[in-house]
Design an enzyme around this catalytic site. Structure first.
Site, PDB file in Angstrom:
ATOM      1  CD  GLU A 254      -2.667   1.575   0.303  1.00 11.12           C
ATOM      2  OE1 GLU A 254      -2.739   2.762  -0.081  1.00 11.12           O
ATOM      3  OE2 GLU A 254      -3.330   0.652  -0.196  1.00 11.12           O
ATOM      4  CB  THR A 296      -5.521  -0.280  -3.826  1.00  8.76           C
ATOM      5  OG1 THR A 296      -4.725   0.586  -3.014  1.00  8.76           O
ATOM      6  CG2 THR A 296      -5.085  -1.718  -3.577  1.00  8.76           C
ATOM      7  CG  HIS A 412      -4.521   4.372   2.888  1.00  7.48           C
ATOM      8  ND1 HIS A 412      -5.071   5.628   2.899  1.00  7.48           N
ATOM      9  CD2 HIS A 412      -5.025   3.745   1.796  1.00  7.48           C
ATOM     10  CE1 HIS A 412      -5.871   5.761   1.850  1.00  7.48           C
ATOM     11  NE2 HIS A 412      -5.867   4.643   1.170  1.00  7.48           N
TER      12      HIS A 412
END
Length: 619
Positions: A254, A296, A412
């Site tokens: 991520e 994503t 994130h």
């Protein structure tokens, strides 16, 4: 406009409407210049920004009197508030994504939940200036003792003038770029040429027309269109088939950018485990983030299908019922692989519960399968360390060979961590986001080290090929000044493009390590993996290329129409020398732009027209 102003004395209602419209237009122009990082190359660009919004704003604000004999002050004020709100929403979205919000994103807003902390991070005290005039306009409207009556003749002239200004804006935009509408995925060019409001109207029209493409497509046209993707195998290397039959573990990292690899902060490595892993892995150090608004989910889509993401919204949400020829399906056809995916958030996040079934996954381990508590979760879901620990237990029961995909979450935006999860001190730049990013990347690295350790202990390491790939950028252009400070670099087009690089590491236990500088992106991961597995790539309907044989001069294409080739960078409609960063005549980039337009338009045609339904399963 001049014709309208002549009626100020005879029609104070029109005069007041134009005054308030002018205030909203002025705010729009200020935000375009100061809030959006639009690339101003000439005085003509300034003219475009000044003229692009006024006509559409005049027409919209006129809704306050079209259906009555007088200007309705409540409707006029409501339109002014709504216009300000839309403008501010555009500004907040742009600050993080360096992009303009589209209608599909608004409809899929529930799929990007947990935005409260992120949104607050994007706000500024200067934003108050956008709303102060609401009180002034409100006082002006409701305290003015004037007859707001508007005659039919003036209405007609008002509408005609507004429409003429819209036509002027469109004409000037086409003078600036003949590809303005054919390259509609270049949202910055559309906003710069037509203004934010016209952009939104055009975007909505595109969204309404998209479903018709599937109905209008014929089988003959589909087969002809897809011929471009009937790739011939570019040749095998000595690596062909070295991972044949092995289990596959793909880990989506991520928001991980490539600059963290081998980077030290305060004398400590940010990614000590990854730095060690690449010594015995294929490390591709020129892989670029090719995602669009789906982030994503876009990266997943490219890895599994080797098609480009959509220009707006996410395929996962907009086209989950299409037919695709996905990686799980290919692996099943070739060697009866079992496909599972692991994610520590709710199964409906980005519509994954539906899309994963479409892509051929046999099992989806989501939040409902994990033990998630307030202590072991942060931001978007389960922290990475407990996520991998619990996932390893699930892996024991997977039928072999298997393809297991893992989506990490902790790293994130806005990069929040609790004190017990901090393994490295924050960086010391002027941007708190950049400082915190270092700590969450280090946490991700720690989680990966523990996961690999568990797999070795449980005997699930040796017979596995591992793919670790950054999904998209973590630090947006809004915070790049802090990133450049961290890296000790000056801001240039070349450095900005380099920030788009994400790590790609392919680890095969027992295989010697190698750094591979071939440029590429997530779209190239599938054919590269298939090569290592010994699976031919013909008729795989892929825009991606095997990174071991990829032509370095074939452009790496981004969803907004920009690209990177061996010698050139094309960004914000400017052609640059990749080596010197010098702006060049666009003719140097034009041959590559033809490839860019062809591939992006064909990929959109395949997705919107659902073309693969005619050919998948027939060969």
């Amino acid at each position: 406009m001049k014709r309208l102003t002549e009626h100020f004395k005879n029609s104070p209602g029109i005069g007041l409407t134009l005054l308030i419209t002018g205030i909203l237009w002025l705010k729009t122009v200020i935000v375009c210049f100061a809030g959006f990082n639009l690339n101003i190359q000439s005085f003509f660009d300034v003219v475009l920004i000044l003229t692009g919004s006024i006509g559409s704003l005049i027409l919209v604000m006129g809704l306050s009197f079209y259906f009555g004999e007088r200007v309705n002050p409540y409707v006029l004020f409501g339109l002014f508030v709504a216009g300000t709100g839309v403008l501010y929403g555009d500004l907040l979205y742009y600050r993080f994504y360096n992009d303009f919000v589209s209608a599909p994103v608004l409809f899929q807003f529930a799929n990007v939940g947990g935005l409260s902390a992120s949104t607050v991070e994007l706000m500024s005290l200067w934003d108050i200036l956008l709303f102060i005039d609401l009180f002034v306009v409100g006082w002006l409207l409701f305290k003015t003792k004037t007859d707001f009556k508007v005659s039919k003749e003036i209405k007609k002239k008002y509408i005609a003038s507004g429409a003429a200004l819209v036509v002027l804006a469109v004409s000037l935009g086409l003078v600036q770029s003949v590809h303005l509408f054919s390259d509609s995925y270049d949202r910055e060019q559309v906003v710069k040429s037509l203004g934010p409001l016209n952009y939104h109207v055009y975007d909505i029209a595109l969204g309404l027309g998209a479903p018709l493409q599937r109905l209008m497509m014929t089988e003959a046209e589909a087969v002809e269109s897809i011929e471009y993707l009937q790739q011939q195998d570019p040749g095998r290397t000595e690596l062909f088939g070295i991972a044949e039959g092995k289990n596959i573990v793909l880990i989506s990292l991520e928001s991980t950018q490539d600059f963290v690899i081998n980077k030290k902060v305060n004398g400590e490595e940010v990614t000590p485990f990854l730095n060690e892993l690449i010594q015995d892995s294929f490390y591709f150090n020129q892989i670029y983030d090719q995602t669009a608004q789906g982030k994503t989910s876009d990266a997943e889509f490219m890895m599994d299908t080797s098609l480009y993401p959509l220009p707006s919204g996410s395929v996962f949400v907009r086209r989950p019922d299409n037919t695709f020829h996905s990686l799980p399906q290919i692996l099943k056809e070739e060697n009866d692989y079992y496909a599972a995916t692991f994610h520590g958030n709710v199964d409906t996040f980005w519509n994954r519960d539906v899309m994963y079934e479409t892509l051929g996954y046999d099992r989806y381990f989501s939040k409902e399968d994990y033990k998630v508590t307030e202590n072991n979760s942060v931001n978007y879901g389960l922290k990475d360390i407990p996520f991998f620990k619990q996932s390893a237990a699930f892996m024991k029961n997977l039928p072999e060979p298997y393809y297991a995909k893992f989506l990490t979450l902790t790293n994130h935006f806005p990069f929040l961590l609790e004190e017990e999860d901090v393994f490295i001190d924050e960086a010391q730049t002027q941007e708190d986001v950049v400082n915190r990013y270092v700590t969450t990347v280090r946490y991700l690295d720690e989680s990966l080290e523990r996961f690999f350790g568990t797999l070795k202990e449980e005997g699930m390491y040796e017979d596995t090929i591992f793919i670790l790939a950054g999904d998209h950028y973590g630090i947006s252009e809004k915070y790049e000044e802090g990133l450049n400070e961290l890296l000790g670099k000056e801001a240039t087009p070349a450095s900005g493009m380099k920030h788009k690089q994400v790590p790609l590491i392919i680890h095969i236990p027992g295989q010697e390590g190698e750094i591979i500088p071939t440029p590429g992106g997530a779209i190239d991961i599938r054919p590269t993996l298939l090569h290592l597995l010994g699976i031919k790539i013909e008729t795989r309907y892929s825009f991606g290329h095997n990174l071991f044989t990829r032509d370095s001069d074939h452009p790496v294409i981004f969803r907004d129409g920009s690209f990177v080739s061996q010698d050139y960078i094309y960004k914000d409609n400017v052609c640059y020398s990749k080596e010197s960063g010098e702006a060049l005549d666009v003719q140097y980039c034009e041959p590559y732009l033809e490839t860019v337009r062809e591939e992006l338009k064909l990929s959109d045609k395949i997705i919107f027209g659902d073309l693969l339904r005619y050919v998948v399963g027939e060969e």
